[in-house]
Design a protein around this motif. Sequence first.
Motif, short mmCIF file in Angstrom:
data_model
loop_
_atom_site.label_atom_id
_atom_site.label_comp_id
_atom_site.label_asym_id
_atom_site.label_seq_id
_atom_site.Cartn_x
_atom_site.Cartn_y
_atom_site.Cartn_z
N UNK A 122 4.73 11.65 -7.05
CA UNK A 122 4.58 10.28 -7.29
C UNK A 122 5.39 9.20 -6.16
N UNK A 123 5.70 9.10 -5.16
CA UNK A 123 5.75 8.13 -4.41
C UNK A 123 4.38 8.43 -3.82
N UNK A 124 4.28 9.24 -3.02
CA UNK A 124 2.93 9.02 -2.86
C UNK A 124 2.24 8.04 -3.63
N UNK A 125 1.69 8.34 -4.50
CA UNK A 125 0.98 7.59 -5.79
C UNK A 125 1.72 5.79 -5.96
N UNK A 126 2.91 5.72 -5.73
CA UNK A 126 3.80 4.38 -5.53
C UNK A 126 3.68 4.04 -4.75
N UNK A 127 3.08 4.35 -3.25
CA UNK A 127 3.26 3.31 -2.14
C UNK A 127 1.57 2.86 -2.27
N UNK A 128 0.55 3.69 -3.38
CA UNK A 128 -0.76 3.32 -3.33
C UNK A 128 -0.52 1.61 -4.22
N UNK A 129 0.61 1.38 -4.68
CA UNK A 129 0.18 0.15 -5.74
C UNK A 129 1.13 -0.71 -5.23
N UNK A 130 2.09 -0.33 -4.46
CA UNK A 130 3.14 -1.45 -3.31
C UNK A 130 2.51 -1.97 -2.42
N UNK A 131 0.67 -1.79 -2.11
CA UNK A 131 0.26 -2.41 -1.09
C UNK A 131 -0.13 -1.76 -0.12
N UNK A 132 -0.36 -2.51 1.03
CA UNK A 132 -0.52 -2.18 2.57
C UNK A 132 1.25 -1.76 2.95
N UNK A 133 1.42 -0.48 3.28
CA UNK A 133 1.78 0.08 4.46
C UNK A 133 1.75 0.65 5.16
N UNK A 134 2.40 1.37 6.67
CA UNK A 134 2.20 1.67 7.82
C UNK A 134 1.42 2.79 7.66
N UNK A 135 0.44 3.16 8.81
CA UNK A 135 -0.93 4.22 8.30
C UNK A 135 0.52 5.29 8.80
N UNK A 136 1.70 5.76 8.91
CA UNK A 136 2.23 6.36 9.33
C UNK A 136 2.96 6.91 8.48
N UNK A 137 3.23 5.93 7.30
CA UNK A 137 3.70 6.29 6.16
C UNK A 137 3.32 7.03 4.98
N UNK A 138 1.73 6.71 5.05
CA UNK A 138 0.42 7.43 4.59
C UNK A 138 0.68 8.95 4.96
#
Length: 358
Positions: free
Chosen positions: A278-294
């Motif tokens: 769920x954190x992964x999909x939430x990060x997709x909705x939040x916009x661009x995050x660092x590549x390391x986080x993804x």
Amino acid sequence: MRANISRSLDQGNYGSENMNVFVANISEMGMNTTYSPIAISPTNVIIAVCLLISFLVGTTINGLFLWVLVVRMKNTVNVLWFRHLLLIFLIVSSIIPFFAVHRLLGFHWIFGNVLCKVLNALGSLGMFFEVFILTNISLDRFFAVCHPIWSQHNHTIPRAQRIIAGTWLVSLLFSVPYLIFRETHEATNRRIICANNYTFFLDAEKTERDVLAYHIQLALFVIRFLLTFLLPFVIIAGCYYKIGKEIKKRRLVEQNGKTFKILITSVASFFICWLPYHLYYASQLLGKLSDGIHIFLSSVMSAGMCFNFCFTSSLYLFVGQKFQQVFKTSIVTLLQRDFADAPFVFVDNINMEDGNDQ
């Protein structure tokens, strides 16, 4: 670098203009769009090998346990719950090789559009069914402790069978979006992509399609998060809180405490393993995050899902047992102890029985 595309490919999404936006995102991440889909990186080889090991362990353990519960154990409500839980574990474990090959080939999908839809729908089915059945089990234990008279009259195999059938049906319905939105597309770099396309049915301008696609993606995420994580967590935590208070208040103890420990282990494993999802999909909705986080979220998500479906059932042998006892006792005997419909009794009654024996 290739791992970055997992956020758009492995459980990816794409929208307007026939994947042009997605290909642009690949370019933004520094991906060479002339990359050959058959190129194999050492990282993907390692991950694919880990997935195949998970497949072997998951199908072996889940298949063995399911065989014991079906063939060697008496048909009880508790056994019935765990038969279907292990069945969905076995189903999802059996499809892992497809995703291992997918990862090995650098997220190039070679299995066609139908399997793209079906296999991802099966993964979604596993998630929904597992959390729904764990919620049912927790409610069943709650009524057994807090409302024993009602449970005595309603804790029956026919009722459990109806509940399980309804759980399968509801889980299938919630998995339908993967059959609708998931599809393959050939990118300009000859890579076949299996991802969600939320705009294939929309007839609108590009900007409007992108907005509508985002809203669809957001709505599906909220539904998935509420129904498979937040609400079940509240219900299950509430059930075990009330069970704990009732046991303390009425001085109850379960004759086979291991059953209760297995339920706690199953629930804890589910929520720990699925939180990164769920954190992964939430990060997709939040916009661009660092590549390391993804990369981190993608890797933890994959590990959590594999552990949940492939290794959770093996924990049943070790919960409440000394390590050496597991190897001195047959699997049939261990599982008979684990999944028996153990009643609750008053502590005072146990003390009286102990005194009489003396």
